[in-house]
Design a protein around this motif. Structure first.
Motif, PDB file in Angstrom:
ATOM      1  N   GLY A 268       0.719  -1.175  -0.107  1.00 54.34           N
ATOM      2  CA  GLY A 268       0.352   0.041   0.750  1.00 54.34           C
ATOM      3  C   GLY A 268       0.905   1.080   0.143  1.00 54.34           C
ATOM      4  N   GLN A 269       1.902   1.513   1.585  1.00 49.06           N
ATOM      5  CA  GLN A 269       2.391   2.743   1.627  1.00 49.06           C
ATOM      6  C   GLN A 269       3.538   2.431   1.339  1.00 49.06           C
ATOM      7  OE1 GLN A 269       0.686   5.918   3.820  1.00 49.06           O
ATOM      8  NE2 GLN A 269      -0.822   5.511   3.024  1.00 49.06           N
TER       9      GLN A 269
ATOM     10  N   ASP B 182      -0.635  13.449   0.622  1.00 46.33           N
ATOM     11  CA  ASP B 182      -0.555  13.164   1.211  1.00 46.33           C
ATOM     12  C   ASP B 182      -1.824  11.924   1.855  1.00 46.33           C
ATOM     13  OD1 ASP B 182       1.973  12.978   2.508  1.00 46.33           O
ATOM     14  OD2 ASP B 182       1.846  13.410   4.262  1.00 46.33           O
TER      15      ASP B 182
ATOM     16  N   LYS C 186      -2.937   9.064  -0.738  1.00 50.02           N
ATOM     17  CA  LYS C 186      -1.463   7.860  -0.785  1.00 50.02           C
ATOM     18  C   LYS C 186      -2.446   6.580  -1.277  1.00 50.02           C
ATOM     19  CE  LYS C 186       2.340   9.719   1.745  1.00 50.02           C
ATOM     20  NZ  LYS C 186       3.121   9.280   3.468  1.00 50.02           N
TER      21      LYS C 186
ATOM     22  N   HIS D  91      -3.366   1.754   3.964  1.00 51.59           N
ATOM     23  CA  HIS D  91      -1.808   1.730   4.984  1.00 51.59           C
ATOM     24  C   HIS D  91      -1.977   0.168   4.631  1.00 51.59           C
ATOM     25  CE1 HIS D  91       0.811   1.944   7.580  1.00 51.59           C
ATOM     26  NE2 HIS D  91       0.484   2.522   8.241  1.00 51.59           N
ATOM     27  N   CYS D  92      -0.953  -0.351   4.619  1.00 54.44           N
ATOM     28  CA  CYS D  92      -1.385  -1.794   5.002  1.00 54.44           C
ATOM     29  C   CYS D  92      -0.411  -2.281   6.242  1.00 54.44           C
ATOM     30  CB  CYS D  92      -1.042  -2.589   4.127  1.00 54.44           C
ATOM     31  SG  CYS D  92      -1.896  -2.506   2.605  1.00 54.44           S
ATOM     32  N   GLY D  93      -0.316  -1.446   7.271  1.00 53.96           N
ATOM     33  CA  GLY D  93       0.020  -1.712   8.047  1.00 53.96           C
ATOM     34  C   GLY D  93       1.116  -2.805   8.483  1.00 53.96           C
TER      35      GLY D  93
ATOM     36  N   GLU E  21       2.565  -4.979   5.368  1.00 49.59           N
ATOM     37  CA  GLU E  21       3.138  -4.476   4.165  1.00 49.59           C
ATOM     38  C   GLU E  21       3.629  -4.893   4.139  1.00 49.59           C
ATOM     39  OE1 GLU E  21       3.235  -1.160   1.898  1.00 49.59           O
ATOM     40  OE2 GLU E  21       1.665  -1.068   3.373  1.00 49.59           O
TER      41      GLU E  21
ATOM     42  N   GLY F 179      -3.052  -0.878  10.527  1.00 44.75           N
ATOM     43  CA  GLY F 179      -2.390   0.597   9.483  1.00 44.75           C
ATOM     44  C   GLY F 179      -4.524   1.038   9.107  1.00 44.75           C
ATOM     45  N   GLU F 180      -5.370   0.891   8.082  1.00 43.30           N
ATOM     46  CA  GLU F 180      -6.360   1.253   7.569  1.00 43.30           C
ATOM     47  C   GLU F 180      -7.874   1.226   7.474  1.00 43.30           C
ATOM     48  OE1 GLU F 180      -5.896   6.103   5.930  1.00 43.30           O
ATOM     49  OE2 GLU F 180      -4.374   4.712   4.739  1.00 43.30           O
TER      50      GLU F 180
END
Length: 200
Positions: free
Chosen positions: A20-21, A73, A76, A79-81, A84, A111-112
């Motif tokens: 992700g990020q 930002d 982006k 966020h796969c935390g 990742e 993450g999200e």
């Protein structure tokens, strides 16, 4: 109003990897993929906003060398935390099962959730449409899908079936603040992507 949504080119990562990020680079095919995008863009684009991740920033700089590019930002990727850069098929199934059952609302550990991604993308979009009449946004698949779901009032869960596009795609959003429409201008034929475990 005209907004060009441009997805980054193919990232340098093994298929089947969760990302992700993570700040991935692009593949050796970047120049060829990026050159195919150029004919679909208006020469009158006023403003360029890009995700700061290099797979987007490199494309923005290539396509718009005479523009001052703004980085945000909020566009982006999700966020796969803790997941990742892990292969999807080795992620703990006890963590995966709740997310796969409701990936819209369940947050990735560290993450999200997709709802959180959607909310920041919607906030970004509402801000920029008040400022610019001709805009290019260089971003990620999750961001573009969230934006299309927002302007079309499509439920996030339904958006995965309704909006399909590949690396290097160009989508034109046009209309007014009251009603936007979108047209896919360029959707290259790319190998199928894998953004979940093969066993699901």
């Amino acid at each position: 109003m005209e907004i060009y949504l441009i997805r980054h080119t193919t990232p340098q990562i093994d298929k089947g990897t969760c990302y992700g990020q993570a700040d991935l680079d692009v593949t050796d095919s970047f120049d060829q993929e990026a050159a195919c995008i150029k004919p679909y863009l208006s020469p009158l684009i006023e403003k360029v906003i890009s995700s700061p991740l290099q797979r987007c920033s490199k494309l923005a700089q290539y396509l718009f060398p005479s523009h001052t590019i703004q980085y945000d930002d909020r566009i982006k990727e999700i966020h796969c935390g803790e997941w990742e850069l892990q292969p999807w098929d080795v992620i703990d199934k006890q963590q995966l099962d709740p997310w796969m059952a409701d990936f819209i609302n369940v947050q990735i550990p560290g993450g999200e959730s997709y709802v959180q991604l959607y909310q920041r993308v919607a906030s970004f979009f509402e801000e920029v449409v008040q400022k610019y009449s001709s805009l290019a946004i260089v971003a990620h698949g999750g961001v573009i899908r969230s934006l299309l779901a927002y302007i079309n009032e499509v439920k996030l869960r339904d958006s995965f079936g309704q909006f399909s596009f590949s690396y290097g795609c160009v989508i034109k959003v046009h209309g007014t603040n009251e009603q936007f429409r979108h047209t896919i201008l360029h959707n290259p034929d790319r190998p199928k992507e894998q953004h979940r475990p093969a066993s699901y």
